[in-house]
Write an enzyme that holds these catalytic residues in place. Structure first.
Site, short mmCIF file in Angstrom:
data_model
loop_
_atom_site.label_atom_id
_atom_site.label_comp_id
_atom_site.label_asym_id
_atom_site.label_seq_id
_atom_site.Cartn_x
_atom_site.Cartn_y
_atom_site.Cartn_z
N HIS A 212 0.85 -1.21 0.00
CA HIS A 212 0.00 0.00 0.00
C HIS A 212 0.88 1.24 0.00
CE1 HIS A 212 1.17 -0.30 4.24
NE2 HIS A 212 0.92 1.00 4.33
N ASP A 214 0.83 5.26 1.86
CA ASP A 214 0.16 5.95 2.97
C ASP A 214 -0.58 7.18 2.41
OD1 ASP A 214 1.20 4.09 4.73
OD2 ASP A 214 2.93 5.32 5.28
N HIS A 268 4.77 0.10 -0.01
CA HIS A 268 5.49 -0.71 0.97
C HIS A 268 4.57 -1.78 1.53
CE1 HIS A 268 3.79 2.87 2.95
NE2 HIS A 268 3.66 2.15 4.05
N ARG A 279 5.96 -8.47 16.09
CA ARG A 279 6.64 -7.24 15.69
C ARG A 279 5.68 -6.09 15.97
NH1 ARG A 279 6.56 -4.10 10.95
NH2 ARG A 279 8.47 -2.92 10.66
O1 AKG Z 1 4.92 -1.86 10.25
C1 AKG Z 1 5.53 -1.18 9.43
O2 AKG Z 1 6.76 -1.12 9.40
C2 AKG Z 1 4.76 -0.39 8.40
C3 AKG Z 1 3.39 0.01 8.83
C4 AKG Z 1 2.66 0.72 7.77
O3 AKG Z 1 2.99 0.67 6.62
C5 AKG Z 1 1.49 1.55 8.11
O4 AKG Z 1 1.03 1.55 9.27
O5 AKG Z 1 0.99 2.25 7.20
FE FE2 Z 2 2.13 2.29 5.48
#
Ligand code: AKG
Ligand code: FE2
Length: 333
Positions: A212, A214, A268, A279
């Site tokens: 996705h 952001d 990403h 995690r």
């Molecule tokens: O967990 C991560 O490193 C990325 C999280 C992410 O892409 C988001 O919350 O938009």
């Molecule tokens: Fe993200």
């Protein structure tokens, strides 16, 4: 405390259903890890020429990578440690409490999300849970969550300062009014997303978060040392090597549109580490008011002007209808 992933996705997991075959579907968690550019913000406090060099590096990293790391960012270690501790405590509550009660007392819903309810094949499962918290609601968090509220307030104030500094530096040479961010992004228009990726027996089969971009201007991201974040760079997925002292900064769709594609909102995703470990990551999403107009001052403009609210509504419709956000491609001229 984990959401009932196995129960919900039983048939997809046992049949191993893979509907589509594109580059997004290949999961590899044993990639070589890449170090993203590291920018030492301490240099802002030094001479004019050091500051200028630092600004240049930030712009270059944003143009070339869309994702970079900052150290000596000004957010005290104790504030970072405390918010991560509170995040862990919150996400370690029993699943029923997270899913069924509005424990944070938010105004629209309980802010809790898990999995992907529209998944029709293995690669559409997202093995994660999150609290998505609008900072406008922060004063409503109370009772036994007072300590969580205080840690959010302390972190949000410092993360906002950092996000504002980054956006202003990046916007300086883009024909954007110098008061644009000040007028449109307020402490209460931002969001905090507390992500948790529970241990997963099917870690080589499913994603933690699906690919996705952001939807913000910038995201200030804290991740732990487990790793798993991957970026789509030059036609391949690369893994980001965690750095114990750095915060990640990445640009979102709003900045890509505002900058007329000078800066890119990089796709990403998160792959899962192994069966045993969880995690955590924490996103601070620097966003404008709903009625903020996103319009590049550069001509010819690649995107038609739109409001933040239009983008959010379009994203929700796209997720409902296609299973994923199509983002600012919806606003191409
Ligand atoms: O967990 C991560 O490193 C990325 C999280 C992410 O892409 C988001 O919350 O938009
Ligand atoms: Fe993200």
């Amino acid at each position: 405390m984990d959401p009932p992933f196995e129960e919900k996705y039983k048939s997809l997991l046992t049949n191993g259903t893979l509907l589509s075959k594109d580059e997004d579907d290949v999961i590899m968690s044993d990639y070589e890890e890449h170090e993203l550019p590291i920018i030492d913000l301490h240099r802002f406090t030094l001479s004019f020429s050091e500051r200028e060099r630092c600004v240049k590096e930030i712009r270059q990293a944003a143009r070339e990578w869309g994702f970079f790391q900052v150290v000596n960012h000004g957010i005290p270690q104790e504030i970072l440690e405390r918010i991560q501790l509170e995040q862990r405590k919150l996400l370690h509550h029993p699943f029923s409490k997270k899913a069924e009660e509005n424990i944070l007392n938010l105004s629209e819903n309980n802010g809790y999300r898990w999995g992907n309810h529209t998944a029709t094949c293995l690669r559409q499962i997202s093995w994660s849970e999150a609290f998505h918290i609008p900072l406008t609601d922060i004063s409503k968090i109370g009772g036994e969550y007072k300590s969580l509220r205080e840690s959010i307030e302390a972190y949000a104030a410092t993360a906002e300062k950092l996000a504002k500094e980054m956006t202003e530096i990046l916007a300086e040479n883009l024909d954007i009014s110098s008061t644009y961010f000040q007028e449109n992004c307020l402490p209460e228009t931002n969001y905090l997303r507390m992500n948790r990726y529970p241990p997963c027996p099917f870690y080589s089969e499913v994603f933690g978060i699906l690919p996705h971009t952001d939807s913000c201007f910038v995201n200030v991201l804290i991740q732990d040392q487990i790793g798993g974040l991957q970026l789509w760079v030059n036609g391949e997925w690369i893994s980001v090597k965690p750095h114990p002292e750095a915060l990640l900064i990445n640009l979102g769709d709003l900045f890509q549109a505002l900058s007329n594609d000078v800066y890119k909102s990089i796709r990403h995703r998160v792959v899962l580490a192994s069966k045993q470990v969880e995690r955590l990551s924490l996103a601070y999403l620097y966003c404008p008011r709903n009625d903020a107009v996103i319009e590049s001052g550069m001509k010819p403009s690649i995107y038609r002007k739109f409001t933040f609210e239009e983008l959010m509504k379009q994203n929700s419709r796209d997720i409902e209808e296609t299973g994923r956000k199509l983002g600012i491609s919806r606003f191409l001229m």
